[in-house]
Structures are given as C-alpha cells and as structure tokens.
Design an enzyme around this catalytic site. Structure first.
Site, PDB file in Angstrom:
ATOM      1  N   CYS A   1      14.066  10.444   5.212  1.00  0.00           N
ATOM      2  CA  CYS A   1      14.137   9.911   6.587  1.00  0.00           C
ATOM      3  C   CYS A   1      15.524  10.124   7.149  1.00  0.00           C
ATOM      4  O   CYS A   1      15.691  10.431   8.321  1.00  0.00           O
ATOM      5  CB  CYS A   1      13.773   8.431   6.598  1.00  0.00           C
ATOM      6  SG  CYS A   1      14.758   7.446   5.450  1.00  0.00           S
TER       7      CYS A   1
ATOM      8  N   GLU B   1      11.540  15.634  13.810  1.00  0.00           N
ATOM      9  CA  GLU B   1      11.779  15.593  12.376  1.00  0.00           C
ATOM     10  C   GLU B   1      10.993  16.730  11.714  1.00  0.00           C
ATOM     11  O   GLU B   1       9.769  16.777  11.804  1.00  0.00           O
ATOM     12  CB  GLU B   1      11.282  14.240  11.876  1.00  0.00           C
ATOM     13  CG  GLU B   1      11.765  13.878  10.528  1.00  0.00           C
ATOM     14  CD  GLU B   1      11.303  12.486  10.125  1.00  0.00           C
ATOM     15  OE1 GLU B   1      10.158  12.114  10.461  1.00  0.00           O
ATOM     16  OE2 GLU B   1      12.065  11.776   9.464  1.00  0.00           O
TER      17      GLU B   1
ATOM     18  N   GLU C   1      10.514   1.148   9.660  1.00  0.00           N
ATOM     19  CA  GLU C   1      11.494   2.122   9.146  1.00  0.00           C
ATOM     20  C   GLU C   1      10.893   3.500   9.365  1.00  0.00           C
ATOM     21  O   GLU C   1      10.028   3.927   8.599  1.00  0.00           O
ATOM     22  CB  GLU C   1      11.748   1.893   7.649  1.00  0.00           C
ATOM     23  CG  GLU C   1      12.450   0.596   7.316  1.00  0.00           C
ATOM     24  CD  GLU C   1      13.953   0.651   7.582  1.00  0.00           C
ATOM     25  OE1 GLU C   1      14.444   1.675   8.094  1.00  0.00           O
ATOM     26  OE2 GLU C   1      14.619  -0.348   7.285  1.00  0.00           O
TER      27      GLU C   1
ATOM     28  N   LYS D   1       0.847  -1.194   0.000  1.00  0.00           N
ATOM     29  CA  LYS D   1       0.000   0.000   0.000  1.00  0.00           C
ATOM     30  C   LYS D   1       0.880   1.241   0.000  1.00  0.00           C
ATOM     31  O   LYS D   1       1.459   1.610   1.006  1.00  0.00           O
ATOM     32  CB  LYS D   1      -0.926   0.034   1.229  1.00  0.00           C
ATOM     33  CG  LYS D   1      -2.060   1.026   1.004  1.00  0.00           C
ATOM     34  CD  LYS D   1      -2.502   1.789   2.216  1.00  0.00           C
ATOM     35  CE  LYS D   1      -1.644   2.906   2.684  1.00  0.00           C
ATOM     36  NZ  LYS D   1      -1.611   4.116   1.836  1.00  0.00           N
TER      37      LYS D   1
HETATM   38  P1  NAD Z   1       3.050   8.516   7.335  1.00  0.00           P
HETATM   39  O1  NAD Z   1       3.390   7.796   8.587  1.00  0.00           O
HETATM   40  O2  NAD Z   1       2.076   9.624   7.385  1.00  0.00           O
HETATM   41  O3  NAD Z   1       2.492   7.514   6.229  1.00  0.00           O
HETATM   42  C1  NAD Z   1       3.211   6.362   5.869  1.00  0.00           C
HETATM   43  C2  NAD Z   1       2.249   5.344   5.286  1.00  0.00           C
HETATM   44  O4  NAD Z   1       1.362   4.922   6.329  1.00  0.00           O
HETATM   45  C3  NAD Z   1       1.369   5.867   4.154  1.00  0.00           C
HETATM   46  O5  NAD Z   1       1.204   4.856   3.183  1.00  0.00           O
HETATM   47  C4  NAD Z   1       0.042   6.134   4.860  1.00  0.00           C
HETATM   48  O6  NAD Z   1      -1.075   6.050   4.003  1.00  0.00           O
HETATM   49  C5  NAD Z   1       0.028   5.007   5.873  1.00  0.00           C
HETATM   50  N1  NAD Z   1      -0.839   5.232   7.030  1.00  0.00           N
HETATM   51  C6  NAD Z   1      -1.260   6.397   7.562  1.00  0.00           C
HETATM   52  N2  NAD Z   1      -2.058   6.169   8.629  1.00  0.00           N
HETATM   53  C7  NAD Z   1      -2.118   4.831   8.786  1.00  0.00           C
HETATM   54  C8  NAD Z   1      -2.762   3.974   9.719  1.00  0.00           C
HETATM   55  N3  NAD Z   1      -3.524   4.451  10.711  1.00  0.00           N
HETATM   56  N4  NAD Z   1      -2.596   2.644   9.599  1.00  0.00           N
HETATM   57  C9  NAD Z   1      -1.833   2.127   8.606  1.00  0.00           C
HETATM   58  N5  NAD Z   1      -1.212   2.892   7.677  1.00  0.00           N
HETATM   59  C10 NAD Z   1      -1.344   4.231   7.778  1.00  0.00           C
HETATM   60  O7  NAD Z   1       4.448   8.978   6.726  1.00  0.00           O
HETATM   61  P2  NAD Z   1       4.675   9.836   5.438  1.00  0.00           P
HETATM   62  O8  NAD Z   1       4.267  11.242   5.751  1.00  0.00           O
HETATM   63  O9  NAD Z   1       4.120   9.155   4.257  1.00  0.00           O
HETATM   64  O10 NAD Z   1       6.261   9.755   5.299  1.00  0.00           O
HETATM   65  C11 NAD Z   1       7.119  10.531   6.036  1.00  0.00           C
HETATM   66  C12 NAD Z   1       7.702   9.753   7.191  1.00  0.00           C
HETATM   67  O11 NAD Z   1       8.255   8.523   6.716  1.00  0.00           O
HETATM   68  C13 NAD Z   1       8.854  10.482   7.837  1.00  0.00           C
HETATM   69  O12 NAD Z   1       8.744  10.351   9.222  1.00  0.00           O
HETATM   70  C14 NAD Z   1      10.076   9.747   7.315  1.00  0.00           C
HETATM   71  O13 NAD Z   1      11.200   9.848   8.135  1.00  0.00           O
HETATM   72  C15 NAD Z   1       9.570   8.363   7.238  1.00  0.00           C
HETATM   73  N6  NAD Z   1      10.390   7.565   6.322  1.00  0.00           N
HETATM   74  C16 NAD Z   1      11.242   6.636   6.829  1.00  0.00           C
HETATM   75  C17 NAD Z   1      12.081   5.925   5.978  1.00  0.00           C
HETATM   76  C18 NAD Z   1      13.042   4.915   6.499  1.00  0.00           C
HETATM   77  O14 NAD Z   1      13.523   4.122   5.716  1.00  0.00           O
HETATM   78  N7  NAD Z   1      13.366   4.897   7.772  1.00  0.00           N
HETATM   79  C19 NAD Z   1      12.015   6.148   4.602  1.00  0.00           C
HETATM   80  C20 NAD Z   1      11.115   7.105   4.122  1.00  0.00           C
HETATM   81  C21 NAD Z   1      10.302   7.806   4.993  1.00  0.00           C
END
Ligand code: NAD
Length: 488
Positions: A290, A389, A256, A181
């Site tokens: 990230c 962050e 992650e 997803k």
């Molecule tokens: P987010 O947590 O808002 O969303 C991530 C994913 O989770 C999306 O697909 C979203 O639709 C889904 N999601 C949202 N609510 C959910 C729920 N209640 N249950 C299940 N899934 C849900 O993050 P974002 O804004 O998309 O991305 C930014 C964040 O991701 C930053 O904190 C960044 O550091 C992190 N990130 C980490 C890595 C890594 O490898 N460590 C890589 C990229 C991004």
C-alpha cells in the site's frame, strides 16, 4: 506465562470459530496457489454468511469475559501470542512466502513484525487510561475508554500475517472480540494465527478467522448490524463498498486503502543514500505494498543522474521464486500481471519512456506471475500511471523545479499515505513535511512496513482512522463520559 509451542506449524486450512477448527457450513473449499508456479498448494474452507454469523455470535458470547479479565492478564495472553508466533516463525515464513510469492526474508520480517504487534499491545494494555475532567467545585467527570464489543476485520493479501496482527492486536488489547476475514488469495498464515492464539491462551471465540470470498463473506461482515466496529484494509473501490454497507447500520469504520506514495528528491539530496532505498521502496513485495514508493519526484538538476543510477540498480535485480529469496518475486496472480501490463501500455500512450523493464518476465523453469522491474521516465503528473495504484514493480519518474513544485506534484493524486523527502537541509525537510498531505513523512528514509509504534493511515483517499502505535487504542475504543455532581 503461557508456554510456547515447539511443534511445527501444521497447515491450518479450516475456519477458526469459537476456538474450534472446522470446515465451512456449506462445505465449500477455495484453492490457494503458489504465485511462482501457479500450482494449487492448499484448499481452504470457503466461509460464507452462515460461518461469519457464527463467528460474530461466538465473539459476542466470549467478549464480556475477555474484557473483564484483569488488563495485566489480557496483556500476558497477547504476549504469549507473540511467543507462539516466534516459536513457529520458520514455518509461518515458509507458508507466507509460498502463499504470497514474496521473498523469504521479507516473509520472515513480516512474521517478526506480527509478533511485535502482539508484544507491543500486550505491553500497552496497562495504560488504557481515560481522563478526569475537573468541573465546578468538587464536581468531576471521568472519561472512560471502553471496548466496542465485536469488531470486524477485513484484510488484504499483500502482507497477510502482518496486517492481521496489526488490526487485531490493538482491538484485542482493548477488550474486543474479533471476526477476521482474510483475503481469499492468501489466507494461510491468518488461519495459523487464529489457531495459535487459542493455544496461547486467548479464549475461544475471542479471535475468529473466517476466510471467504469478498463479495459474500466479506460483504456479509461489512453489512452486519451485529458487529460494533469495522476495520478494512484493501483497495479504494472495495473500501467504498464496505463503508457504504457499514453506514446503513451506522457502524464506525477504519479504512486503510491504497497509495501513490512518492520519494521526493530535492536538489541537495545524497544519491548514494537514496538510490538503494528508492529501489527497495518500489520493489519490496514486487510493488504490491500500500505504501510502495511508486513515484520518484526529482529535481531537474539531479534527474539524469538519478535515472542512470536507478537503471543500474534495476539491472542488478535478481528475480525468482519467493522461497529462493530473490530480490523480486512474482505478483500474486495472473490477473495482477495483466493489470500491471495495462498500466505500462497506458504509460507509453501517455508519453512515458520505459527506461528499464516494461514486460512480463520469464524465470527459469517457473511458470509463475513475473513482471520485470520497470522504470518509466518522463511521466506526466496527470498520466494514469502517476495517478492510480499499479500494485506492481513499476517506478514512475517525474521532474520538479522547486520545493513548492515537488509538494504540488506529490499531492496531486487522490491518495496521501506516505511520502519520503530526500535533502541535506533539515529546515527544508521540515518545511516540505509540514506542507504535504500524507499520513506519514520520512526524511532521508522510506519506512514502508516497519514501525509498530508509529501511527499509520492515510490522508484523502488513502483512508481514515489510524492503525499502529498508541493511537490504535483510540481506534478500537469508544469514549464514555461519567460526571459526578458532588453534594456539598
Ligand atoms: P481488495 O479491496 O480487493 O480486497 C481486500 C479485502 O476485501 C479482501 O479480504 C477481500 O476478500 C475483501 N472484499 C472484496 N470485496 C468485498 C466486498 N464487496 N465487501 C467486503 N469485503 C470485500 O484489496 P486487495 O487486492 O486484497 O489488496 C490490495 C489493496 O489493499 C491495495 O489497494 C493496497 O493499497 C491496499 N492495502 C492497504 C494497506 C494499508 O494499510 N493502507 C495495506 C495493505 C493493502
């Protein structure tokens, strides 16, 4: 060898389930915007619980035959995915740049790295070895690595195709079927990946892609008792929700999450070498990485010079639309701009001094989500901008007085994803690297994004479990021990 496609990538805007491309069961559509203009560029199917369940069922049905393929054949098909990605690289990069706002050259790199994941794991499949353990006499135990079955993957919007490849390629290599997803903000290249994998010979149902709203489609996948493993890439708060949901069904989880990664500049650092890298480490993907280098922890003796050089580097930054390949593109959304500005407000209130930038940016003729590259000095280690962050082009500069002080400040956030150490003394570099609580440490470099061979993942609140490298073979397999009691 599967043939590579030469046709241009058609925009895939519907779900990829069981090898077919189709709309959501509910008929819902989600708007996808170009962050440089705010304009809608596509409407994709908004998958819901029914669609996710169908994807899981398709994965369940397809997985035994996939796991039962000769490993070399599984590897060939994964390498064919790499070939297909490369054949469509130009279109995929244009789509990724439009969808996320990132500079085109960065999007090209992301697409190239996505292909590398499939090539790397397609090559590794033959060494999915277990162990033998000698026991008493001729007795023997085999330690086997087996796929979980159906793995769920929830990904973030900042590096869509790269993260989709990073998380699914090793899972597929190990013989799992995947339900992926992508984030609702930028799902286009992940959908393309699902479609081209089918063309490359990955059997129907083995890689399913269901974009949808996090709170519905994502939450359903995380709470499903019908998956066998969950990999989540996203923010800390969502990670907590996902892990809690998976815990109810005792599902293994890989998280992650975010970071507050520093560049540590010791008093013998080579600034000619470090300044361009520190600048790129925070401005790459507009700081929405990230592993963004969002803090510079500099020895007091180099502080003034580093600040001056960084300000000069920020001054030369060219803003623009991703497709025009600027140094700095827009943020992903208007909400993200507001979030970054609120951090700048709190940085000022906490005593930080804005040396460069500090506001939204206007770029000729574009009504997009731009923020100036921003340099904040005199940041206290406890300030919000140094602890949380930001996910924007904002570099906080902090001062240290010794190596021990630098390590203490570096570790004084909830996160521990990556850290860079800049020094001319290899002994110091190693001493500092060994003391840091960080999933990766770079010496005289900053490697955000690269290195498919290198295990990647966080200490502390940056998450647990590892993606990338040979290590990810363990992430996506479970261990079975078989003992032989040999009759004498
Ligand atoms: P987010 O947590 O808002 O969303 C991530 C994913 O989770 C999306 O697909 C979203 O639709 C889904 N999601 C949202 N609510 C959910 C729920 N209640 N249950 C299940 N899934 C849900 O993050 P974002 O804004 O998309 O991305 C930014 C964040 O991701 C930053 O904190 C960044 O550091 C992190 N990130 C980490 C890595 C890594 O490898 N460590 C890589 C990229 C991004």
């Amino acid at each position: 060898m599967a043939q590579t496609s030469t046709r241009p990538a058609e925009l895939v805007v519907d779900l990829v389930i069981d090898g077919a491309i189709r709309p959501a069961a509910s008929g819902e559509r989600l708007e996808v915007r170009d962050p440089a203009t705010g304009e809608v560029v596509a409407e994709v199917a908004g998958g819901g619980p029914d669609d996710v369940q169908q994807a899981i069922d398709a994965g369940r049905a397809a997985q035994p035959a996939w796991a039962g393929l000769e490993p070399a054949e599984r590897g060939r098909r994964l390498r064919a995915v790499a070939d297909h990605i490369r054949a469509l690289a130009d279109d995929l990069a244009l789509t990724e740049s439009t969808d996320t706002g990132k500079p085109l050259s960065q999007a090209r790199t992301d697409v190239a790295v996505a292909a590398e994941y499939f090539e790397f794991y397609g090559g590794l499949v033959d060494i999915l070895y277990g162990d033998t353990v000698p026991l008493r006499g001729d007795d023997l135990a085999l330690v086997l690595r087996e796929p979980y079955g159906v793995t769920g993957h929830i990904t973030a919007w900042n590096y869509p195709i790269q993260i989709a490849a990073r998380t699914t390629a090793p899972a597929l290599m190990a013989g799992n079927a995947c339900v992926l997803k992508p984030a609702e903000e930028a799902p286009l290249t992940t959908l393309a990946l699902g479609a081209l994998a089918v063309e490359a010979g990955v059997p129907a149902g083995v890689l399913n892609v269901v974009p949808g709203i996090g709170e519905t489609a994502g939450a359903y996948l995380a709470a499903s008792d019908d998956i066998d493993h969950l990999s989540f890439t996203g923010g800390l708060d969502t990670g907590r929700l996902v892990m809690t949901a998976a815990a109810r069904n005792v599902k293994p989880v890989t998280l992650e999450l975010g970071g507050k990664s520093p560049n540590i500049v010791l008093d013998d650092a080579d600034l000619d070498r470090s300044v361009p890298v520190i600048t790129k480490a925070i401005l790459q993907n507009a700081g929405q990485t990230c592993s963004a280098g969002s803090r510079a922890i500099v020895h007091r003796s180099l502080h003034a010079e580093l600040l001056e050089r960084l300000a000069a580097a920020f001054e030369g930054v060219r803003l623009g639309r991703g497709l025009d390949d600027p140094d700095l593109g827009p943020l992903i959304s208007a909400a993200q701009v507001e979030r970054v500005l609120s951090f700048l407000q709190s940085a000022r209130a906490d005593g930080g001094r804005i040396v460069f930038g500090g506001d939204r940016a206007t770029v000729d003729g574009l009504d997009g989500y731009f923020v100036q590259p921003t340099l904040v000095d005199a940041v206290h280690p406890d300030a919000r901008v140094a602890q949380e962050e930001v996910f924007g082009p904002v570099l906080s500069v902090l001062v240290c007085d010794s190596d021990a002080d630098a390590v203490e400040i570096a570790d004084a956030t909830p996160y521990g994803l990556v850290t860079a150490v800049w020094t001319s003394d290899i002994d110091r570099a190693l001493r500092v690297a060994r003391r840091l609580k960080s999933g990766q440490v770079f010496v005289n470099a900053f490697g955000a994004g690269g290195g498919v061979q290198l295990p990647f993942g966080g200490y502390k609140h940056s998450g647990f479990g590892r993606e990338k490298g040979v290590e990810a073979m363990r992430t996506y397999t479970q261990t079975k021990t078989v003992t032989f009691d040999v009759h004498q």
